[in-house]
Motif scaffolding. Structure first.
Motif, PDB file in Angstrom:
ATOM      1  N   PHE A 109       0.834  -1.199   0.000  1.00  0.00           N
ATOM      2  CA  PHE A 109       0.000   0.000   0.000  1.00  0.00           C
ATOM      3  C   PHE A 109       0.869   1.248   0.000  1.00  0.00           C
ATOM      4  O   PHE A 109       1.919   1.294   0.633  1.00  0.00           O
ATOM      5  CB  PHE A 109      -0.896   0.020   1.240  1.00  0.00           C
ATOM      6  N   ASN A 110       0.394   2.254  -0.709  1.00  0.00           N
ATOM      7  CA  ASN A 110       1.009   3.577  -0.639  1.00  0.00           C
ATOM      8  C   ASN A 110       0.010   4.541  -0.026  1.00  0.00           C
ATOM      9  O   ASN A 110      -1.113   4.690  -0.506  1.00  0.00           O
ATOM     10  CB  ASN A 110       1.428   4.069  -2.024  1.00  0.00           C
ATOM     11  N   ASP A 111       0.442   5.187   1.055  1.00  0.00           N
ATOM     12  CA  ASP A 111      -0.389   6.184   1.718  1.00  0.00           C
ATOM     13  C   ASP A 111       0.077   7.560   1.263  1.00  0.00           C
ATOM     14  O   ASP A 111       1.262   7.781   1.012  1.00  0.00           O
ATOM     15  CB  ASP A 111      -0.238   6.047   3.236  1.00  0.00           C
ATOM     16  N   VAL A 112      -0.861   8.494   1.126  1.00  0.00           N
ATOM     17  CA  VAL A 112      -0.518   9.843   0.693  1.00  0.00           C
ATOM     18  C   VAL A 112      -1.145  10.867   1.629  1.00  0.00           C
ATOM     19  O   VAL A 112      -2.026  10.548   2.424  1.00  0.00           O
ATOM     20  CB  VAL A 112      -0.989  10.120  -0.756  1.00  0.00           C
ATOM     21  N   MET A 113      -0.707  12.073   1.491  1.00  0.00           N
ATOM     22  CA  MET A 113      -1.292  13.186   2.226  1.00  0.00           C
ATOM     23  C   MET A 113      -2.770  13.299   1.862  1.00  0.00           C
ATOM     24  O   MET A 113      -3.165  13.071   0.715  1.00  0.00           O
ATOM     25  CB  MET A 113      -0.545  14.470   1.847  1.00  0.00           C
ATOM     26  N   GLY A 114      -3.603  13.639   2.834  1.00  0.00           N
ATOM     27  CA  GLY A 114      -5.034  13.721   2.585  1.00  0.00           C
ATOM     28  C   GLY A 114      -5.439  14.945   1.788  1.00  0.00           C
ATOM     29  O   GLY A 114      -4.761  15.979   1.792  1.00  0.00           O
ATOM     30  N   LEU A 115      -6.552  14.831   1.089  1.00  0.00           N
ATOM     31  CA  LEU A 115      -7.121  15.954   0.343  1.00  0.00           C
ATOM     32  C   LEU A 115      -7.890  16.868   1.297  1.00  0.00           C
ATOM     33  O   LEU A 115      -8.536  16.399   2.229  1.00  0.00           O
ATOM     34  CB  LEU A 115      -8.063  15.449  -0.748  1.00  0.00           C
ATOM     35  N   GLU A 116      -7.819  18.155   1.041  1.00  0.00           N
ATOM     36  CA  GLU A 116      -8.613  19.123   1.780  1.00  0.00           C
ATOM     37  C   GLU A 116      -9.239  20.084   0.782  1.00  0.00           C
ATOM     38  O   GLU A 116      -8.874  20.107  -0.407  1.00  0.00           O
ATOM     39  CB  GLU A 116      -7.742  19.887   2.782  1.00  0.00           C
TER      40      GLU A 116
END
Length: 379
Positions: free
Chosen positions: A148-155
């Motif tokens: 899995f690749n986790d990324v910064m969340g969208l705002e």
């Protein structure tokens, strides 16, 4: 289950441990047979039928060990590819990092918190692009065939930039890249991977949406998620939605996770998610992440494993149909040393640049797999 009125306005049926009672003044206990019949009628009135194509969570729980073994033994169709790459995307606080932790918890057989999570929320807790493997404890030092690749969340006006997510889909984002909400990754940056391999590209996009706030998503957030989804579509990358926090969204499900496929409220949330993002209902999977439990629960595992099974299947199907599926195959020298079969987009050429028809290419590849390389020259 709220105390529903019985066919007679004076009666209320209430739970009392494993029995049911009817309030008729004297609190006389009803026989179990009568209770089951009455509750069955109440459920038909208050819950929609199962989602199309959905199993009950009870049947999923009984299949849990089988699905777990299948995922543990899974290998990608492409022999040169070590593992599938799954990218998680979604708004801040949707449960992306918790989803990864929950999957790792199941495979490790204990609660794990390897991916940092922030319960306060408000802004993204993930700032770097990082790959999370699932350790295979049966073979020390190895991991399972998906990561899995986790990324910064969208705002709304902050958070990760859409163009950075799209670059990640294409494999252009290097491991450890720190996201900058104000400056996108460009080809001139050292963290930009100009020539990504198939293994560095994303094979399935998982959009994580919280069931309790899906209707509250701003139009700007929906626009961003749609833009990312359309980019994945153009790359033929499959997408699924993990609908998290079903226990928070519906009190009925919070009391009994087995009710998730019967809950009118959860069904509506799935339909709202489908209509807003454009994702088909059959690609939206309700799940509950581990967040307050200190031990594993079969019902939680069943939902998570069901979603992961489909994610892995969709990703593997994508690789099977990938237009550049042979890009990682090494050029095969003929025994005479004069000819090399090399890939050129979807066609193949020899050193003399004689183009082969697609049927011939397929036949050659099949023969290479089944027989010795010598047979390729004879063909």
């Amino acid at each position: 289950l709220q105390s529903p009125p019985s066919p007679y306005s004076k009666h209320l049926v209430q739970t009392e441990s494993s029995r049911y009672t009817s309030q008729i003044g004297s609190n006389t206990h009803l026989d179990l047979g009568e209770v089951v019949e009455l509750v069955y009628v109440v459920e038909l009135k208050n819950h929609l039928p199962l989602l199309n194509g959905s199993k009950t969570i009870s049947s999923q729980s009984s299949d849990k060990d089988k699905v777990l073994r299948e995922l543990q033994n899974f290998k990608p169709e492409k022999p040169n590819l070590a593992k599938l790459r799954i990218l998680l995307n979604g708004s801040v606080g949707a449960g992306k990092s918790s989803f990864i932790n929950s999957i790792r918890t199941i495979f490790q057989g204990r609660i794990t918190v390897d991916v940092p999570v922030d319960n306060i929320g408000g802004e993204s807790y993930t700032w770097t692009y990082k790959t999370y493997n699932i350790e295979n404890r049966r073979t020390p030092g190895s991991s399972y065939a998906f990561a899995f690749n986790d990324v910064m969340g969208l705002e709304g006006n902050e958070g990760v930039l859409v163009c950075d997510i799209i670059n990640a889909l294409k494999g252009h984002v290097k491991e450890g890249y720190k996201f900058n909400p104000r400056h996108p990754l460009t080809e001139e940056d050292g963290d930009y991977n100009k020539t990504p391999s198939l293994g560095e590209k994303v094979h399935c996009l998982v959009t994580v949406v919280a069931a309790d706030t899906v209707e509250l998503m701003s139009d700007e957030m929906v626009k961003k998620l749609r833009e990312i989804r359309l980019a994945a579509r153009d790359l033929d990358i499959p997408e699924v939605v993990a609908l998290t926090k079903v226990d928070v969204a519906c009190p009925l499900v919070a009391g009994d996770l087995k009710m998730v496929y019967k809950s009118r409220y959860i069904k509506k949330r799935i339909q709202v998610c489908s209509s807003r993002l454009g994702v088909p209902v059959y690609c939206i999977f309700p799940v509950q992440n581990y967040h307050e439990e200190n031990h594993l629960k079969d019902d939680i595992d069943a939902l998570l494993l069901n979603s992961l099974k489909h994610i892995v299947t969709f990703a593997d199907d994508y690789l099977r149909e990938y237009p550049g599926s042979n890009e990682n195959l090494q050029s095969l020298p003929s025994p005479g040393g004069e000819h090399l079969v090399q890939p050129e987009s979807s066609r193949y050429t020899t050193e003399s640049n004689t183009h082969l028809d697609l049927e011939e290419v397929v036949e050659v590849v099949l023969v290479v797999e089944v027989f010795e390389v010598v047979e390729v020259v004879e063909i």
